[in-house]
Design a protein around this motif. Structure first.
Motif, PDB file in Angstrom:
ATOM      1  N   ILE A  65      32.018  42.005  40.419  1.00 17.23           N
ATOM      2  CA  ILE A  65      33.430  40.915  41.495  1.00 17.23           C
ATOM      3  C   ILE A  65      34.339  42.172  41.723  1.00 17.23           C
ATOM      4  CG2 ILE A  65      34.584  40.509  39.234  1.00 17.23           C
ATOM      5  CD1 ILE A  65      33.243  37.788  42.163  1.00 17.23           C
ATOM      6  N   LEU A  66      34.842  43.310  40.837  1.00 15.69           N
ATOM      7  CA  LEU A  66      35.713  43.884  40.942  1.00 15.69           C
ATOM      8  C   LEU A  66      35.075  44.518  42.436  1.00 15.69           C
ATOM      9  CD1 LEU A  66      35.461  44.484  37.541  1.00 15.69           C
ATOM     10  CD2 LEU A  66      37.913  43.917  38.742  1.00 15.69           C
ATOM     11  N   HIS A  79      40.037  42.101  48.311  1.00 16.14           N
ATOM     12  CA  HIS A  79      40.867  42.686  47.018  1.00 16.14           C
ATOM     13  C   HIS A  79      39.399  41.404  45.568  1.00 16.14           C
ATOM     14  CE1 HIS A  79      44.694  43.070  48.060  1.00 16.14           C
ATOM     15  NE2 HIS A  79      44.606  42.752  49.010  1.00 16.14           N
ATOM     16  N   LYS A  80      38.145  41.243  46.323  1.00 19.70           N
ATOM     17  CA  LYS A  80      37.749  40.927  45.660  1.00 19.70           C
ATOM     18  C   LYS A  80      35.826  40.771  46.123  1.00 19.70           C
ATOM     19  CE  LYS A  80      36.190  35.884  43.065  1.00 19.70           C
ATOM     20  NZ  LYS A  80      36.978  34.233  43.001  1.00 19.70           N
ATOM     21  N   VAL A 140      50.567  32.649  46.921  1.00 19.98           N
ATOM     22  CA  VAL A 140      49.796  32.640  48.169  1.00 19.98           C
ATOM     23  C   VAL A 140      48.556  32.132  47.646  1.00 19.98           C
ATOM     24  CG1 VAL A 140      48.598  32.469  49.670  1.00 19.98           C
ATOM     25  CG2 VAL A 140      50.810  34.180  49.781  1.00 19.98           C
ATOM     26  N   GLN A 141      48.207  30.893  48.100  1.00 23.24           N
ATOM     27  CA  GLN A 141      47.141  30.270  46.494  1.00 23.24           C
ATOM     28  C   GLN A 141      45.571  30.455  46.810  1.00 23.24           C
ATOM     29  OE1 GLN A 141      48.062  25.945  47.673  1.00 23.24           O
ATOM     30  NE2 GLN A 141      48.187  26.037  45.145  1.00 23.24           N
ATOM     31  N   HIS A 142      45.229  31.149  48.106  1.00 28.78           N
ATOM     32  CA  HIS A 142      44.178  31.716  48.571  1.00 28.78           C
ATOM     33  C   HIS A 142      44.148  32.562  49.715  1.00 28.78           C
ATOM     34  CE1 HIS A 142      39.681  31.916  48.491  1.00 28.78           C
ATOM     35  NE2 HIS A 142      39.693  31.640  49.441  1.00 28.78           N
ATOM     36  N   ILE A 143      43.876  34.100  49.125  1.00 30.88           N
ATOM     37  CA  ILE A 143      42.981  35.031  49.812  1.00 30.88           C
ATOM     38  C   ILE A 143      41.833  34.541  50.354  1.00 30.88           C
ATOM     39  CG2 ILE A 143      45.729  35.681  50.005  1.00 30.88           C
ATOM     40  CD1 ILE A 143      44.006  38.338  48.420  1.00 30.88           C
ATOM     41  N   GLU A 144      41.268  35.216  51.343  1.00 28.51           N
ATOM     42  CA  GLU A 144      39.504  35.998  51.584  1.00 28.51           C
ATOM     43  C   GLU A 144      39.681  37.299  52.658  1.00 28.51           C
ATOM     44  OE1 GLU A 144      35.821  34.396  50.983  1.00 28.51           O
ATOM     45  OE2 GLU A 144      36.975  32.748  50.560  1.00 28.51           O
ATOM     46  N   ASP A 145      39.908  38.388  52.053  1.00 24.03           N
ATOM     47  CA  ASP A 145      39.894  39.246  53.530  1.00 24.03           C
ATOM     48  C   ASP A 145      38.556  40.372  53.121  1.00 24.03           C
ATOM     49  OD1 ASP A 145      40.691  40.719  51.356  1.00 24.03           O
ATOM     50  OD2 ASP A 145      42.923  40.609  51.790  1.00 24.03           O
ATOM     51  N   GLY A 146      37.781  40.236  52.533  1.00 23.44           N
ATOM     52  CA  GLY A 146      37.335  41.227  52.035  1.00 23.44           C
ATOM     53  C   GLY A 146      37.511  42.336  51.112  1.00 23.44           C
ATOM     54  N   TRP A 184      46.110  44.536  40.408  1.00 25.17           N
ATOM     55  CA  TRP A 184      44.808  45.276  39.296  1.00 25.17           C
ATOM     56  C   TRP A 184      43.988  45.216  38.760  1.00 25.17           C
ATOM     57  CZ3 TRP A 184      48.473  48.991  41.698  1.00 25.17           C
ATOM     58  CH2 TRP A 184      48.888  49.352  41.068  1.00 25.17           C
ATOM     59  N   HIS A 185      43.207  45.914  38.140  1.00 25.41           N
ATOM     60  CA  HIS A 185      42.523  46.353  36.919  1.00 25.41           C
ATOM     61  C   HIS A 185      42.745  46.859  35.860  1.00 25.41           C
ATOM     62  CE1 HIS A 185      41.783  41.312  35.646  1.00 25.41           C
ATOM     63  NE2 HIS A 185      41.630  40.962  36.614  1.00 25.41           N
ATOM     64  N   PRO A 186      43.600  48.073  35.549  1.00 27.13           N
ATOM     65  CA  PRO A 186      43.316  49.258  34.700  1.00 27.13           C
ATOM     66  C   PRO A 186      42.628  49.244  33.512  1.00 27.13           C
ATOM     67  CG  PRO A 186      45.357  47.911  34.745  1.00 27.13           C
ATOM     68  CD  PRO A 186      45.187  47.211  35.260  1.00 27.13           C
ATOM     69  N   GLU A 187      42.337  48.235  33.048  1.00 28.09           N
ATOM     70  CA  GLU A 187      41.546  48.064  32.319  1.00 28.09           C
ATOM     71  C   GLU A 187      39.669  48.097  32.755  1.00 28.09           C
ATOM     72  OE1 GLU A 187      42.177  43.824  32.775  1.00 28.09           O
ATOM     73  OE2 GLU A 187      42.740  45.823  32.886  1.00 28.09           O
ATOM     74  N   ALA A 188      39.878  47.716  33.511  1.00 32.65           N
ATOM     75  CA  ALA A 188      38.404  48.178  33.878  1.00 32.65           C
ATOM     76  C   ALA A 188      38.108  48.785  33.646  1.00 32.65           C
ATOM     77  CB  ALA A 188      38.234  47.360  36.005  1.00 32.65           C
ATOM     78  N   PRO A 189      36.378  48.971  33.232  1.00 35.20           N
ATOM     79  CA  PRO A 189      35.233  49.919  33.185  1.00 35.20           C
ATOM     80  C   PRO A 189      35.347  51.284  34.331  1.00 35.20           C
ATOM     81  CG  PRO A 189      34.076  47.833  32.889  1.00 35.20           C
ATOM     82  CD  PRO A 189      35.435  47.569  33.247  1.00 35.20           C
ATOM     83  N   ASP A 190      35.538  50.483  35.647  1.00 35.20           N
ATOM     84  CA  ASP A 190      34.974  51.570  36.499  1.00 35.20           C
ATOM     85  C   ASP A 190      36.150  51.553  36.885  1.00 35.20           C
ATOM     86  OD1 ASP A 190      32.646  51.787  36.712  1.00 35.20           O
ATOM     87  OD2 ASP A 190      32.523  49.799  37.953  1.00 35.20           O
TER      88      ASP A 190
END
Length: 252
Positions: A151-152, A141-142, A133-139, A217-223
């Motif tokens: 941004i995360l 996931h980002k 799906v090329q674009h999602i915007e639901d508040g 998701w990003h398990p490597e993110a600082p938070d």
């Protein structure tokens, strides 16, 4: 004494002079994968797929015991039968796409453990014939329109109880950090959902028979929860042992 297993961390590019803030953020995330790999007892090699050729990438990684494909830009739409010009479109690195897709396909053939993170999940799906799906915007996931350091987005995901991912992470309800504007469309051949977000989007997938897992998701993110990435890397290592008889048979 056995040598440390060889982990290859495959990123998109090592150079983004036109987007220094984004590049700096990506370097923090990718560097965490490298450092946690070293801490977990791996020999780690980091390669930027766009900075080599697909053939050379395959040659460089032929002795990999496991592979992690990390995050970055959108995949070139032609690789999943779609068109450019969509909302939120980023830069594309077709050579990186081609090389990473080839890595997934070889990992499947050779039973090499592979983890995809964010874009890496999407590469897995596209490599096995799936779509995006090329674009999602639901508040969820980002954090849209936020500075790169904000941004995360933090949200929950529900893991499939019988999935290897749930076993590896020790729970079926977890919090994650994500920052993506694309998602899984049609699942690739052999792939099954392993986690969903509150809005029902696929947030992780696994192969039915091969040791291939992707997390959106990003398990490597600082938070992110501190144990998420080490647990995922430990699962990769466990899968090396499980895969050895098959790989030795193929080599013979």
């Amino acid at each position: 004494m056995f040598p440390a297993p060889r982990l290859f961390v495959i990123e998109v590019t090592g150079n983004r002079p036109d987007r220094p803030e984004y590049h700096a953020k990506v370097q923090v995330l990718n560097g965490r994968v490298v450092q946690d790999g070293i801490s977990g007892g791996w020999q780690v090699t980091r390669i930027a797929a766009a900075d080599t050729t697909p053939a050379d990438l395959l040659r460089a990684t032929r002795d990999a015991d496991a592979i992690v494909i990390v995050g970055g830009e959108d995949i070139t739409p032609s690789f999943y039968g779609a068109l450019a010009g969509y909302e939120g479109e980023t830069a594309h690195y077709a050579a990186a796409d081609e090389g990473q897709i080839a890595l997934v396909q070889r990992a499947l053939a050779d039973n090499t453990p592979l983890l995809g993170i964010c874009r890496g999940l999407q590469i897995i799906n596209v490599a096995l014939g799936g779509s995006l799906v090329q674009h999602i915007e639901d508040g969820i996931h980002k954090n849209a329109n936020a500075p790169i350091d904000e941004i995360l987005s933090t949200h929950g995901v529900t893991l499939t109880a019988e999935s290897g991912l749930a076993r590896g992470l020790g729970n079926t309800e977890i919090l994650v950090q994500s920052a993506h504007h694309q998602s899984v469309g049609v699942l690739g051949v052999g792939l099954v959902p392993a986690a969903v977000a509150p809005d029902g989007l696929v947030e992780a997938l696994e192969h039915r028979a091969a040791p291939i897992t992707g997390v959106q998701w990003h398990p490597e993110a600082p938070d992110a929860p501190a144990d998420q990435l080490p647990r995922l890397l430990a699962a990769l290592r466990s899968n090396i042992v499980a895969a050895l008889p098959v790989r030795e048979l193929v080599a013979a």
